[in-house]
Motif scaffolding. Structure first.
Motif, short mmCIF file in Angstrom:
data_model
loop_
_atom_site.label_atom_id
_atom_site.label_comp_id
_atom_site.label_asym_id
_atom_site.label_seq_id
_atom_site.Cartn_x
_atom_site.Cartn_y
_atom_site.Cartn_z
N ILE A 85 20.92 20.25 34.34
CA ILE A 85 20.23 20.13 33.07
C ILE A 85 21.19 20.40 31.91
CG2 ILE A 85 18.43 21.17 31.61
CD1 ILE A 85 16.92 21.84 34.21
N GLY A 86 21.07 19.60 30.86
CA GLY A 86 21.80 19.84 29.62
C GLY A 86 20.81 20.07 28.50
N PHE A 87 21.10 21.03 27.62
CA PHE A 87 20.19 21.37 26.52
C PHE A 87 20.84 21.08 25.17
CE2 PHE A 87 18.83 24.21 29.96
CZ PHE A 87 17.46 23.98 29.98
N ILE A 88 20.03 20.51 24.27
CA ILE A 88 20.43 20.33 22.87
C ILE A 88 19.35 21.00 22.03
CG2 ILE A 88 20.97 18.70 21.03
CD1 ILE A 88 21.47 16.61 23.27
N PHE A 89 19.76 21.92 21.15
CA PHE A 89 18.80 22.69 20.37
C PHE A 89 18.89 22.34 18.89
CE2 PHE A 89 19.94 25.31 24.06
CZ PHE A 89 18.68 25.54 24.61
N ASN A 159 27.79 16.91 33.52
CA ASN A 159 27.23 15.67 34.05
C ASN A 159 25.80 15.90 34.55
OD1 ASN A 159 27.21 12.95 34.78
ND2 ASN A 159 27.95 13.39 36.86
N PRO A 160 24.91 16.33 33.66
CA PRO A 160 23.55 16.70 34.08
C PRO A 160 22.71 15.50 34.49
CG PRO A 160 23.68 16.67 31.70
CD PRO A 160 25.08 16.45 32.21
N LYS A 161 21.67 15.78 35.27
CA LYS A 161 20.71 14.75 35.65
C LYS A 161 19.83 14.37 34.46
CE LYS A 161 21.57 14.50 40.15
NZ LYS A 161 22.02 13.24 40.80
N VAL A 162 19.53 15.36 33.62
CA VAL A 162 18.64 15.13 32.50
C VAL A 162 19.06 16.00 31.32
CG1 VAL A 162 17.00 16.83 33.41
CG2 VAL A 162 16.21 15.15 31.74
#
Length: 226
Positions: A85-89, A159-162
């Motif tokens: 998982i990758g997060f953008i805030f 290289n996250p899935k989502v």
């Protein structure tokens, strides 16, 4: 990619009980670009927290890449967040004392990646978001749009899935918002799955699909027209 079945999330008990999610069922396919919309208190942020493994449902089932998240311990959940998982805030969440490059490679500190390899991957991600020339600048030396690009590069470095984007343009002006959304669209075209929370109709219109929430329930799920 993502499947939730009758998930609910309740906080508190008795008179103070809050039902933030109520029997939500939905599926998000690989390489979809989905926007989740709703007013304050609609449950959209709670849903994103559950989907991003930052919170766990009180009941129901959640499957990420075919793996059930139910009853997984905190250590395993942490590994899933770091590897899948990758997060953008909205507020970027960059560390002020670190350069753009070292902010980008922070997630790799929790992986078995050598420093040289981490910096190489970080440099590639900064180039991907158009910030190679800013790799040694600190957040206070960059504009809001540049800081958000650093945050996007950080979200991509493992290289996250989502990718989960929580109000990614909330602190940006119109021109910069347009640039960031075009970048997210380009990432989507390259195969990235993106789930975005927003309260802005014009931002949601960039997505392929809009899920609308009210009082903890999904009240609409429609495809966007070109």
């Amino acid at each position: 990619m993502i499947r939730v079945e009758n998930i609910s999330r309740t906080y508190g008990s008795g008179e103070s009980e809050v039902n933030a999610l109520k029997n939500v069922t939905l599926t998000i396919k690989e390489n979809e670009f989905v926007a989740i919309m709703g007013t304050s208190g609609s449950g959209k942020s709670t849903l994103m927290n559950v989907l991003g493994c930052l919170d766990t449902p009180s009941s129901g089932e959640y499957f990420l890449s075919g793996e059930s998240i139910k009853s997984i311990d905190d250590v395993t959940l942490s590994k899933i967040r770091n590897n899948k998982i990758g997060f953008i805030f909205q507020t970027f969440h960059l560390l002020p004392r670190l350069t753009a490059l070292h902010n980008v490679i922070l997630p790799l500190r929790y992986s078995d990646v050598e420093q040289a390899e981490a910096e190489s991957r970080g440099a590639v991600m900064l180039e991907k978001v158009g910030l190679s020339s800013r790799s040694h600048h600190k957040p206070f030396e960059m504009s809001g749009g540049q800081r958000q690009r650093v945050a996007i590069a950080r979200a991509l470095v493992n290289n996250p899935k989502v990718i989960f984007a929580d109000e990614p343009t909330g602190n940006l002006d119109s021109k910069t918002s347009f640039e960031i959304m075009n970048l997210l669209c380009e990432l989507h075209k390259q195969g990235q799955t993106i789930v975005m929370v927003t309260h802005e109709e014009d931002i949601a219109a960039y997505a392929q699909r809009v899920i609308r929430m009210k009082d903890g329930e999904v009240i609409g799920d429609t495809a966007c027209t070109e």
